[in-house]
Design an enzyme around this catalytic site. Structure first.
Site, PDB file in Angstrom:
ATOM      1  N   CYS A  99      28.841   1.934  11.580  1.00  0.00           N
ATOM      2  CA  CYS A  99      29.097   1.991  10.264  1.00  0.00           C
ATOM      3  C   CYS A  99      28.963   0.514   9.419  1.00  0.00           C
ATOM      4  CB  CYS A  99      30.482   1.369   9.290  1.00  0.00           C
ATOM      5  SG  CYS A  99      31.103   1.485   7.568  1.00  0.00           S
ATOM      6  N   CYS A 148      30.498  -1.746   6.905  1.00  0.00           N
ATOM      7  CA  CYS A 148      32.005  -1.989   7.769  1.00  0.00           C
ATOM      8  C   CYS A 148      31.396  -3.814   8.762  1.00  0.00           C
ATOM      9  CB  CYS A 148      33.305  -1.503   8.196  1.00  0.00           C
ATOM     10  SG  CYS A 148      32.712   0.018   8.350  1.00  0.00           S
ATOM     11  N   ASP A 149      30.768  -3.110   9.888  1.00  0.00           N
ATOM     12  CA  ASP A 149      30.241  -4.510  10.585  1.00  0.00           C
ATOM     13  C   ASP A 149      29.188  -4.994  10.647  1.00  0.00           C
ATOM     14  OD1 ASP A 149      32.672  -3.097  11.925  1.00  0.00           O
ATOM     15  OD2 ASP A 149      31.537  -1.804  13.013  1.00  0.00           O
TER      16      ASP A 149
END
Ligand code: NAP
Length: 307
Positions: free
Chosen positions: A132, A135-136
């Site tokens: 992701c 997300c990261d």
């Protein structure tokens, strides 16, 4: 008999639990094989509104669970192994053999990112291997990263990562992308993106230090191997909705995502929320939002049934 059973305990399931609990429907939440879902494999969550400093994925899930429990949600570490949604009351068979009957089912079983399957990759998930970029990605400022895959998701992830990373290498097993033309063109034109064609990841380096330090790549045409230094590996080879147990019981698309209209499936009394019905957005906040919608729809359904 239960009024509401929620299957799954990610943001969709736990938000549905909060709302149905506050509506005094005493929901039972069957948390499943991976309680908390995909958020529990993420570290910092920086894009969930309300946490200006970010929050750890597992902590966010714990808080959501506590909030639902405060209003009476019954969360149990149980998994549904068989479902009969063909008639009321719906019957759910659990691991361990128990059977539950319920008037409403909210399916919030999520989707799982597909991974390549290498042992070294599995050991480093959450430590440099992720699925992701949203997300990261921000953790890889000025660092080189790689993205595996040739579909729209891989293109989207690679383009997003150019905002942070010093260099993005897209690793694709064939010599042309599966992605839509416009996404492929945008990717190929980007100055920060390189493509390793006809190439697969053969090993992820870093297991001994518990942090990704590079990749061994293999050209599938020549069998030639080479090393690539990266700090992050983003695997973008698709997601699989967790719907095996409902196969043939509710309408799904070809991949297995549940087809739902405002969370209502084709079976009256069965609702779907979160990633299990969403191949597009796949965010914690959108999952939570649809969990809320499913709960409100369930409430209306029960009211119309006089329950
Ligand atoms: P996808 O279209 O199925 O593409 C998966 C990619 O991963 C393919 O290039 C595939 O290679 C590769 N792959 C699969 N298994 C692999 C393995 N074991 N090792 C190495 N590579 C592997 O999946 P997706 O990109 O997640 O997209 C899913 C759907 O969502 C698509 O319909 C897509 O159009 C849509 N989507 C749309 C957008 C957008 O419009 N903005 C964004 C994201 C997703 P091969 O090509 O060789 O099969």
């Amino acid at each position: 008999m239960q009024k509401v059973v929620i299957i799954g305990s990610g943001p969709a399931g736990l938000t549905a639990a909060l709302y149905t609990a506050r509506a005094n429907l005493k929901p039972l939440v069957l948390e499943g094989i991976e309680p908390g879902g995909q958020l529990t494999t993420t570290t910092d969550v920086e894009n969930y509104p309300g946490f200006p400093e970010g929050i750890q994925g597992p902590q966010l899930i714990d808080e959501m669970r506590k909030q639902a429990q405060r209003f009476g949600a019954d969360c149990q570490f149980k998994t549904v192994v068989k479902a009969d949604l063909s008639k009321q009351p719906f019957r759910l068979e659990l691991d361990g053999g128990d059977t539950i009957e319920t008037a409403v089912v909210i399916i919030a079983t999520g989707a799982s990112a597909k991974y390549i399957g290498l042992e070294s990759e599995q050991k480093l998930i959450g430590h440099g291997v992720t699925s992701c970029a949203t997300c990261d990605g921000a953790f890889y400022r000025d660092m080189p990263v790689a993205v595996v895959g040739g579909g729209d998701t891989a293109m989207e992830e690679a383009l997003f990562l150019t905002r942070f990373a010093s260099q993005v290498t897209v690793i694709h097993r064939r010599d042309e992308f599966r992605a839509s033309k416009i996404m492929a063109e945008r990717t190929l034109a980007h100055e920060k993106i390189d493509v390793a064609w006809n190439t697969v990841v053969d090993e992820v380096y870093g297991v001994e230090k518990n942090l990704v330090s590079g990749l061994r790549l293999k050209n599938v045409k020549t069998d030639e191997c080479s090393d690539l230094t990266v700090d992050g590996l983003f695997v973008a080879i698709g997601h699989q909705p967790n719907t095996d147990v409902f196969k043939g019981q509710v309408d799904t698309d070809d991949v297995g995502y549940i087809l739902a209209q405002n969370t209502r499936t084709n079976v009256a009394g069965v609702f779907a929320a979160g990633d299990v019905t969403d191949p597009t957005y796949r965010q914690a906040i959108t999952a939570a939002g649809s969990g809320c919608m499913a709960a409100l729809e369930a409430e209306r359904y029960l009211e119309a049934q006089g329950q």
